[in-house]
Every structure is written in structure tokens, then in C-alpha cells.
Design an enzyme around this catalytic site. Sequence first.
Site, mmCIF file in Angstrom:
data_model
loop_
_atom_site.group_PDB
_atom_site.id
_atom_site.type_symbol
_atom_site.label_atom_id
_atom_site.label_comp_id
_atom_site.label_asym_id
_atom_site.label_seq_id
_atom_site.Cartn_x
_atom_site.Cartn_y
_atom_site.Cartn_z
ATOM 1 N N GLY A 374 0.851 -1.186 0.000
ATOM 2 C CA GLY A 374 0.000 0.000 0.000
ATOM 3 C C GLY A 374 0.883 1.230 0.000
ATOM 4 N N SER A 375 0.348 2.376 0.390
ATOM 5 C CA SER A 375 1.176 3.580 0.456
ATOM 6 C C SER A 375 1.781 3.685 1.851
ATOM 7 C CB SER A 375 0.314 4.805 0.166
ATOM 8 O OG SER A 375 -0.676 4.929 1.153
ATOM 9 N N HIS A 401 -1.195 -5.407 -7.903
ATOM 10 C CA HIS A 401 0.141 -5.253 -7.294
ATOM 11 C C HIS A 401 0.225 -4.140 -6.261
ATOM 12 C CE1 HIS A 401 0.880 -1.674 -9.609
ATOM 13 N NE2 HIS A 401 2.165 -1.684 -9.413
ATOM 14 N N ALA A 403 -1.550 0.003 -4.748
ATOM 15 C CA ALA A 403 -2.643 0.959 -4.628
ATOM 16 C C ALA A 403 -2.787 1.831 -5.874
ATOM 17 C CB ALA A 403 -2.418 1.831 -3.399
ATOM 18 N N LYS A 477 12.227 5.058 3.660
ATOM 19 C CA LYS A 477 11.780 5.517 2.353
ATOM 20 C C LYS A 477 12.969 6.103 1.601
ATOM 21 C CE LYS A 477 7.958 6.133 0.105
ATOM 22 N NZ LYS A 477 7.137 5.032 -0.338
#
Lengths: 478, 141
Positions: A374-375, A401, A403, A477
Site C-alpha cells: 500500500g502507500s 500489485h 494501490a 523511504k
Amino acid sequence: MESASLTRHGEYEWHIAPERGMRVPGVIFADSRLIQGMDDKVCQQVCNVAKLPGIVGASFAMPDAHWGYGFPIGGVAAFDPDEGGVVSAGGVGFDISCGVRTLRTGLDREALEGVKARLADALYAAIPAGVGSTGLVHLSHGDMHDMLMGGAQWAVAQGYGADEDLEYIEERGIMSDAKPTAVSAFAKRRQQDEMGTLGSGNHYLEVQEVAEVFLPDIARGFGLELGKIVVSLHCGSRGLGHQIGTEFLKEMVIAANSFGIILPDRELACAPIQSELGERYLGAMRAAINCALANRQILTHLTRKAFAKVLPQAELSLLYDVSHNTCKAEEHFVDGRKRLLFVHRKGATRAFGPGHPDLPDAYKDLGQPVLIGGSMGTESYVLAGVSKMPGFEQAFSSACHGAGRQMSRTEARRNWQGRTVVDTLARRGILVRSPSMRGVAEEAPDAYKSVANVVNSAQSAGLARKVARLLPVICIKG
Amino acid sequence: MALTAHWEHFLHDADVGVRGIGSSAEIAFEQAAVALTAIVTEVEHVRANEVVEIACQAPDLELLLVEWLNRIIYEMAVRKMLFCLFRVTLQAGGLSAAIGGEPIDISRHQPAVEPKGATYTALSVRQDSDGSWLAQCVIDV
């Protein structure tokens, strides 16, 4: 999307009848809300793919489909080499073999209490992330060749991980028929310093908690229990894959005329599978798949080292490793006979059902784990491939795969500041570490669509079954 | 009044389109390259301390734009640099260029995302009726 050209087949399947040069129909899997939110260009791209030579069955789009390059992101298409079928560099994309790997840790959520920040810092220090980052592994010419041939098996032989890891990677960690000689010096140069790097953009490493279990038996078989901690990482073949995509796309665009292929869109550049160029691309692309598998294996090793410093009791074992930008030769039953097809999945995950011979023994009765990211700051899912009679698999055993964005990077930057996003998530107990606050703003959770809607549609359409929902605790990230 | 060279981004679902506009194809190419850097960082934060000479070929102007942007992406990746100054000379069958920039400085540049490749999506190089040139395509990030 205007649904005028679509015929609804049940709640979650939409068909486009073949017309204007389409060799097969188009099929989109989604609920009506997702269909309404899809760009008209998805429909156009599904139709364009349906015009390519040798396409078999249908041109498919997954529930997370969005406007891509030639192929929609979320597109699946299979081609028969004996019917002039093609392989398309655009149909695989630039980030060849980008994928998700999930590791169990054996830890309960409580084990992170008091050490979460230290673990976040240790992971951030261990995992090279972001634009311009450099890996610790620098490859000589000979090493590069061996890595491109050996994939994760090569990485394990170098000391990055254990033999048991390989059982839980697609293709057992090594893509056969790779041709490192088909990979240019430019592509190899671009990879030289990028082994064991995460990349940037939507690539990440997350520590996650199993927040919900939908199918307890399968979850148990996958080693997932409520409250347990797992680690997921999302990245691909780095600079090497990007360069291979770039070079072959150009070569295929220029060569299309010589093959008598009329391209409805230049980005659909392709070559017959049975041609020198097609075979050369397949060899280079398979080498890039090995690069991605080796890269995720090295990152796994670095993750284990970081955990060992903070939580030495953790035992990180592979749940699975799946790629979602590939073209693979697979046997499928079509029209009552078994055929060898070249299945392109561009932003789509392979999702073999129970009993498939390529599954690890431990998952033979469960189906393949399908890992859906997801995010940042929202949820991820573990799904499982579903059982179907041969010939009745949906979209050649494929699923969604991720969002998909609902907002451009520029718009996201206008709406949020990176520091605010980090602070907001921290208040919810999610620690973000990133070298770039601008990058964090562009990846803000609300810049993405709801992954829950996507996986619900995938399940309802019979593509895969929901097994567990994961919530982030730490996010590294790029 | 002379046209002011400029660049802009345009929307693509998951990625970013770059568009350069100027009084010649060369200037439009240069501006498209500035737009490429702007995907990664604020261009005004990049200094032209080092110059790299490059050359590339393609059978037509549109393919040449993709080749040009991909070459810059390659130089960014292998040199770990960002570029802000572009001087393009179009020649028969290709171009030569000098591009100025500096090594990536994470804290100053805060680079958001690395471009993976320039695509043929929304690709156009053309001269409009007012005489201005436009060069654009979508970048996969």
C-alpha cells in the site's frame, strides 16, 4: 472512465468487445467505483495491447490499473510464439522485476516497545536509500556476469543469506536463460555501485504488524499470526533494469517496421519472440530479473544485520518474494490444450493457485503468496492464489500489485510538507526515516488510492484471496 | 516580443511529463532537460560547477528528445550528479551538448525521486504556428 464501451459481466468484470483491429477482447477486473475512477486511457491501452500480434485469450487489466506506457500499469497479456507472438520492452517496463519480498521475524508487537526508534535508526543506517545512494557491494566485470546469471543464488553464495531463502523466491531465486552478454556496457556501468540499494520514489522497506487475519489456516501456513511483526521491502533491478528498458524500447521502436508490426502506440514497441531482437531482449530482461532478485537478497542480509544489533532474538525468514514487472514463459491451458505462452505482467503479480508445480512444498496446498504494497502509512496485504480448473484461471493466474497514485507528485507537494507527514505518522506510532523530506511529501499516504478497494475487488473477481492485512510500524523511504 | 524560454511539468497518472518551450528546437530541448532536473530537486539549488560533454544520435527529432533525456538520466545515475545548465547544438542525425551540474548533496538538494527513463508517451517535438518550439514526453520515475 466512460463505461459506455464496457459490458458488465457480474459485479467485478468488464469486457470490451474486439473491434478496430483488436485480435482479442479486453477484460478489466474492478468494482464500479474503481472503474469510474480509472482514466479513459486505461481502456484505450487495454485495446491497443489487444491489437498486438500473437496475443492469446484477452488483454487484461487488474483492479489497480492506471495509465501507463503502451501497456496500462496493471496490464496482463500473453503471447504465443508459434502464432507470431511478440515480446514488448514497454510491456515489462523500465523497472524490470520490481517486486515485493516479505520476511517473518518471529517477534510479537510488544518486542518493539522501547526499541522501535533504535530499530528504525539501525535499519536506516544499514539500508542505502534515496537518489544517489551507493551500495556496499561493488561488482567487478566477472562478478557482474555471475550475478546476472545467478540472481539470489549468486547472492547467497556470496554470503548474503541462506540456502533456505531460495525456496521462497519465484524461480527458486534464479531466472534461467539469462544472457549477460545481451546486457550493454552502459547498463552494467549503471549497476556497478547500485547493488544492495533500495532506490527512491515508491520503493520502501517497512516493518509491519499483522493487524488482521482473514483466512487463519492459510495465514498459519504462511507463518502469519495476529500481532506478529514482519518486514516487507519493495524495489527492483535498479539502474541496470532501467537502462535495459531504455535501450531495448528504442531498438524495438526503430525495428517495428522491419517486422511489419504496426504499433498503435510507440510505447508498445515489441519484437517477435522468435526473432534475434526478441531473443536478445528476453536474455537481457532475464538477467535484469536476476539483478532484482540478487538486490532484494542483499537487502535482506542488511535487514537481518540491522535487526541483530537491536533485537538479536529475531529470526528473519522469507515468506515469499514476488516480482510484478516481468515477461515469463509459462504453460497455460487455452482452448483445451496446453500452450507455452510469454506472459507479460506490467504492475501485476503472478498468483498461482494451490497445487501449482512451481510453488514451494510448504505452500502447495495453500496457493502462492501474493504480496500487495500500500502507500506509506497505510496498509499492505498478503493474498493467496486461488484454485481453479486448468484453463479457467483468471488472467493467466495474475492479480493486482498495489494501490496506485490518485494525485500527481506536484499536487502532493503542494498539499503536504514532508516534515508534517513524518510528524503526523509518528503520532500514530509509525516512524518514517528518509533522506528527502520532499520525497516524503510526494509519497504522502493520501496521494495514493485505497489499497483496500483494490484487494477487495481482486478477491471478489476471483483473482486471489485475502489472507492478512499488515499495518506499518517503521518505514524506510528512499 | 521575443518568446521567453521556459519549462513546465504536465500530469501523468503515476509519473511526470516534462515540457520545454523556446524559440528554437535546441532551446526547447534544453528547457525539457531543466524540467527533468526539476522532477528531482529545485533547479535553483543546483550549481553548474562541472561540465560534461555528451553526444547522441536518433533517426528523428522526437526519438532524439527521448535519447537526449535518457542520456542525461544515465549521466545523473553513474556520476551521482544533478545538472542545471544545458547547451544543445543540433546536428545532422543527432546533437552534441554541454551539461553543467554538481555532485548530489542530499541535505541541500533533498532529491525526491530518481528518473528511471524517458518514455515515448505524450512524446512531441513540434513548431507551433507562433514560431515557438515545444519538446515534451513523460518520464518514468
